[in-house]
Write an enzyme that holds these catalytic residues in place. Structure first.
Site: not given
Ligand code: SF4
Length: 360
Positions: A91, A117, A124, A128, A131, A348
């Site tokens: 994205e 962005c 990833c 997190c 996320c 995201c």
């Molecule tokens: S917010 Fe999502 S994309 Fe960003 S570092 Fe944390 S896990 Fe990775």
């Protein structure tokens, strides 16, 4: 050479191309065709000799990404889903920071201001808790051309003149410092004066706080802005929100930031995701002020954007404003990020997740 083996020319810096193509002045011409005139075929690069045009056409690609989905928010932000050559998706978001301003006679006074962005990885590793990208796990790093092309296609799709400069934030899917080599290359390509000429001062790396990589970035001396996703002021909570905190705790991040060279007029941005009843209290604000003592810092408060199935909630506006006021009273610059694209699943990974869901 088969089409599959061709590399994208957008992943090459001018210095790299100089080793492959001569004479040198041709590289400037190629950059002009790619980033200013935005041609899609080397054969259209009219001021290059025919044999060079054919050679380039045989060896390189210009376009690899395909826009497969687009969502426009009522505030003008547009979220893009790109399909990569290997069918994975990433994205990018065009955020409209300021609307165009018109004179009475209808002529334009100020053009709109944009921030793009971009994603740096498919998925990833950081994981997190808030996320959606993290939920899908890590697939692979993006190559430099795949980062560059996100911005280039967004310019084209919105008819943004090549002389207009957008801001770029490496804040989409992925941890940019985990793919530093390709991100650094994209930064160089974006800022090339013969290309898009988007100054490093307009580019910001947003990291979850990989302290050792912040030091590595500092050594590269790219002159880029730094933003840290801090989100919590004590390790226990941060570890819950961002498991990476086990490896890089708050103290190690703050120390790395203190070592990071900051342009005289710039500040390090600390992103703080406000989550209802989790970290939106004044006690947290107090700790934050203490933590940032002596750092040229700016805090950006972000409303948590709930997504289907998320265990966290959006904080109340009153709490966010009180938090901000506390910081301002203590002399810490603090802004509240306007919730851009609220109606287009702006956190995201959300668009990608929806798309994957639809395919199942
Ligand atoms: S917010 Fe999502 S994309 Fe960003 S570092 Fe944390 S896990 Fe990775």
């Amino acid at each position: 050479m088969s089409k599959e083996e061709k590399k994208s020319i957008l992943g090459f810096t001018k210095e790299e191309l100089q080793k492959l193509i001569s004479p040198t002045f041709r590289i400037k011409q190629i950059f002009n065709w790619l980033y200013h005139k935005r041609v899609k075929s080397f054969l259209d690069m009219k001021n290059l000799p025919k044999n060079l045009r054919e050679e380039l056409e045989n060896k390189y690609n210009i376009k690899e990404l395909e826009i497969i989905s687009k969502q426009k928010s009522s505030d003008g932000s547009i979220k893009y889903l790109f399909k990569l050559k290997d069918n994975h998706t990433v994205e990018a978001v065009l955020l409209k920071m300021k609307d165009a301003v018109y004179n009475e006679d209808g002529s334009i006074k100020h053009l709109p201001k944009y921030t793009v962005c971009v994603s740096s990885q498919v998925g990833c590793k950081v994981g997190c808790a808030f996320c959606l990208t993290a939920k899908g796990g890590f697939v692979r790093d993006l190559k430099a051309n795949e980062i560059v092309e996100q911005v280039l296609q967004i310019y084209e799709d919105n008819n943004i003149d090549c002389n207009r400069k957008v801001n770029i934030v490496y804040m989409g899917m992925g941890e940019p410092l985990d793919n530093l080599e390709n991100v650094a290359k994209a930064i160089k390509i974006f800022s090339d004066m013969d290309g898009m000429s988007i100054s490093v001062h307009r580019q910001t790396i947003s990291t979850s706080g990989l302290s050792s990589k912040i030091d590595k970035l500092a050594k590269m001396d790219l002159g880029i802005n730094l933003a840290i996703s801090l989100h919590a002021v004590d390790d226990e909570l941060r570890q819950k929100l961002m498991p990476i905190n086990k490896a890089y705790n708050i103290a190690s991040i703050i120390e790395a930031v203190r070592r990071f060279p900051v342009n005289l007029r710039k500040k390090v941005m600390f992103e703080y995701l406000m989550i209802k009843d989790v970290n939106d209290d004044i006690k947290s604000a107090k700790k934050l002020v203490k933590l940032l003592n002596g750092i040229k810092a700016k805090v950006n408060l972000i409303y948590f954007n709930p997504y289907p199935g998320s265990e966290f909630e959006r904080p109340e506006e009153k709490r966010v404003k009180e938090f901000q006021q506390y910081l301002l009273n203590k002399g810490v610059l603090c802004t509240i990020r306007e919730s851009k694209g609220l109606d287009i699943s702006a956190a995201c990974g959300q668009l990608r997740e929806q798309n994957l869901g639809e395919k199942v």
